[in-house]
Enzyme design. Structure first.
Site, short mmCIF file in Angstrom:
data_model
loop_
_atom_site.label_atom_id
_atom_site.label_comp_id
_atom_site.label_asym_id
_atom_site.label_seq_id
_atom_site.Cartn_x
_atom_site.Cartn_y
_atom_site.Cartn_z
N CYS A 34 99.89 -22.82 38.19
CA CYS A 34 98.46 -22.44 38.24
C CYS A 34 97.59 -23.60 37.75
O CYS A 34 96.57 -23.38 37.06
CB CYS A 34 98.18 -21.18 37.43
SG CYS A 34 99.10 -19.75 38.01
N GLN A 49 97.90 -21.46 25.37
CA GLN A 49 99.20 -22.05 25.03
C GLN A 49 99.31 -22.43 23.56
O GLN A 49 100.40 -22.39 22.99
CB GLN A 49 99.47 -23.30 25.89
CG GLN A 49 99.63 -23.01 27.37
CD GLN A 49 100.82 -22.11 27.69
OE1 GLN A 49 101.75 -21.99 26.89
NE2 GLN A 49 100.79 -21.45 28.83
N HIS A 84 94.06 -24.99 33.59
CA HIS A 84 94.68 -23.89 34.33
C HIS A 84 93.61 -23.31 35.27
O HIS A 84 92.41 -23.39 34.98
CB HIS A 84 95.11 -22.84 33.30
CG HIS A 84 95.87 -21.68 33.84
ND1 HIS A 84 95.25 -20.59 34.41
CD2 HIS A 84 97.20 -21.42 33.90
CE1 HIS A 84 96.16 -19.70 34.77
NE2 HIS A 84 97.36 -20.18 34.48
N ASP A 120 90.36 -23.08 25.54
CA ASP A 120 91.41 -22.24 26.13
C ASP A 120 92.66 -22.46 25.28
O ASP A 120 93.35 -23.47 25.41
CB ASP A 120 91.64 -22.64 27.59
CG ASP A 120 92.83 -21.91 28.21
OD1 ASP A 120 93.56 -21.22 27.48
OD2 ASP A 120 93.03 -22.06 29.43
N LYS A 162 101.65 -14.41 25.22
CA LYS A 162 102.22 -15.74 25.03
C LYS A 162 102.49 -16.00 23.55
O LYS A 162 102.92 -17.08 23.16
CB LYS A 162 101.27 -16.80 25.58
CG LYS A 162 101.11 -16.74 27.10
CD LYS A 162 100.27 -17.89 27.60
CE LYS A 162 99.73 -17.70 28.99
NZ LYS A 162 100.73 -17.74 30.05
N1 C6P Z 1 99.75 -19.77 32.07
C1 C6P Z 1 101.99 -20.39 32.76
O1 C6P Z 1 103.10 -20.17 33.23
P1 C6P Z 1 96.71 -15.09 31.20
O2 C6P Z 1 97.37 -14.97 32.55
O3 C6P Z 1 95.28 -14.62 31.25
O4 C6P Z 1 97.50 -14.51 30.09
O5 C6P Z 1 96.69 -16.66 30.87
C2 C6P Z 1 96.09 -17.56 31.76
C3 C6P Z 1 96.23 -18.96 31.26
C4 C6P Z 1 95.09 -19.64 30.85
N2 C6P Z 1 95.17 -20.88 30.35
C5 C6P Z 1 96.33 -21.52 30.22
C6 C6P Z 1 96.37 -22.87 29.61
C7 C6P Z 1 97.51 -20.90 30.64
O6 C6P Z 1 98.68 -21.54 30.50
C8 C6P Z 1 97.46 -19.60 31.19
C9 C6P Z 1 98.70 -18.91 31.71
C10 C6P Z 1 101.04 -19.24 32.51
O7 C6P Z 1 101.64 -21.53 32.49
C11 C6P Z 1 100.95 -18.31 33.68
S1 C6P Z 1 100.15 -19.03 35.07
#
Ligand code: C6P
Length: 427
Positions: free
Chosen positions: A385, A224, A144, A221, A247
């Protein structure tokens, strides 16, 4: 005013009975999520965008409401009882996260705004202490943007170089290249556990073992993965791990950086301000003990209370039961989507979870999303993203259905019916 921990006791007890059977009573679980009973464009809402954010159960909504009605005060700073209650709610959340991740100590649990801030914290703090010109940071081709851009910024500041483990045509990591790319110059490996764009589940335990043998720390990370499988930081033996509350059926605006105490102790503060200091004079400032050293300013206290409720909720249902349900649903969705002529699934790694990304012939994913929306079906369309993943597969965007614990086969059927409608509209 009442103690923060009693919020979800009744729910937890009920859920524990469900967890014991290790299967999910999805019909009952759905009743815990008020939004699932609403409509979208006049149709029953079919919410398949859980990788973006999850919906919230009553327990989380109630915990937020209750915090502001009965517990609200600033924390760590005042001696009156309401502040003690709020502090207990927040520090209780930290202990709840510690148990959820099986971290050794609450000193290893730093609250952040989310995954993005947690990764930025490490890139900034670890980066300023341990990364210099000529060093390398190793990531993967399925990250991401939150696990790419902070490292690019660090490289620009220090003169270090970003290296990338490639992915194969199925969307799995080419692990042989890990062995080639991890060298004595590598200062940190940062890898996504579960890809938001492909659904690939990466072998992070094996990656950590390999890196550990070379003395290189690993950041996972887990944005997910935490909602879909049990994550144990001691079993993974990772050095850092990041996730977001929203999430995981929890609130927005709060997330977690887990870091091994041995690293966090050596890292400088990320931001300066109130609550992260031991003492301040104009000549010299000393810092608070872990984890407060990394938490400058007023925290998301209500977010902490609600995150506790979310973790209680998920734990009581049982991550193994959730994972089994979602695995079955992903298999069903994959098979049903294969019925549609011209549909190409992007990401067919052997180990996958909860995400199916696809293109439908040459219909632009945004058009697919628009038609699905008219049917009440919420999916994400775009690059998610993760633009380098789109480039790797030669597509500008995909349609992504991502499943949560409350999704059903009927909702997959609604997705497939919506896609047939797309075919009728666009030929
Ligand atoms: N992915 C998606 O629709 P935040 O925004 O900080 O809560 O998470 C960022 C992030 C980091 N790593 C991974 C693997 C992610 O999937 C995400 C967020 C969302 O896939 C929003 S772009």
């Amino acid at each position: 005013m009442s103690t923060p921990s009693s919020t979800t006791t009744a729910t937890t007890a009920t859920r524990a009975a469900t967890a014991a059977t290790a299967t999910l009573d999805v019909a009952r679980v759905r009743r815990d999520f008020p939004i699932l009973a609403t409509t979208a464009r006049g149709k029953p809402l079919v919410y398949l965008d859980n990788a973006n954010t999850t919906q919230k159960p009553e327990a989380v909504i109630r915990a937020t409401d209750r915090f502001y009605r009965e517990q609200n005060a600033n924390i760590h700073r005042s001696s009156y009882v309401l502040s003690e209650v709020a502090t207990a709610a927040y520090e209780g959340a930290r202990e709840r996260v510690r148990a959820f991740l099986n971290a050794r100590s609450t000193r290893e649990v730093v609250f952040t705004r989310g995954t993005t801030e947690a990764i930025n914290l490490v890139a900034s703090s670890f980066g300023s202490a341990f990364v210099k010109e000529g060093d390398e940071i190793l990531i993967t081709g399925m990250e991401h943007h939150s696990n790419i851009v902070p490292w690019q910024l660090l490289c620009a500041r220090t003169g270090a170089t970003l290296r990338v483990i490639p992915i194969d045509d199925r969307g799995a990591l080419v692990l042989d290249d890990l062995h080639r790319l991890l060298t004595e110059r590598t200062k940190l490996v940062s890898v996504v556990h579960l890809s938001n764009a492909l659904g690939t589940l990466n072998p992070v335990r094996a990656i950590v073992s390999y890196a550990r043998a070379k003395g290189v720390p690993v950041l996972v990370d887990a944005a997910q993965s935490v909602a879909h499988l049990a994550v144990d930081v001691q079993a993974l033996d990772c050095d850092f791990l990041a996730f977001s509350g929203h999430k995981l059926y929890g609130p927005t605006g709060i997330g977690v950086l887990y870091g091994k105490e041995s690293w966090l102790e050596k890292m400088p503060p990320y931001q300066g301000g109130g609550d992260m200091i031991a003492s301040v004079t104009f000549e010299k400032t000393t810092y608070a003990e872990l984890p407060h050293k990394f938490e400058a300013g007023t925290s998301n206290v209500a977010g902490g209370a609600a995150l506790t409720a979310a973790l209680d909720y998920v734990t009581a249902l049982g991550l193994p039961a959730i994972a089994a349900h979602e695995k079955e649903l992903l298999a069903y969705a994959t098979a049903r989507l294969a019925e549609l002529p011209g549909l190409r699934i992007i990401g067919q790694a052997p180990e996958k979870a909860s995400v199916v990304s696809f293109v439908l012939g040459d219909v632009h994913p945004h058009d697919v999303g628009t038609v699905l929306d008219t049917e009440g079906v919420a999916v994400r369309t775009g690059h998610h993203c993760a633009q380098p993943v789109m480039d790797r597969f030669g597509v500008p965007a995909t349609v992504r259905a991502s499943f949560g614990l409350y999704n059903t086969r009927e909702e997959v059927d609604a997705l497939v019916a919506g896609l047939r409608k797309v075919r009728e509209v666009f030929g």
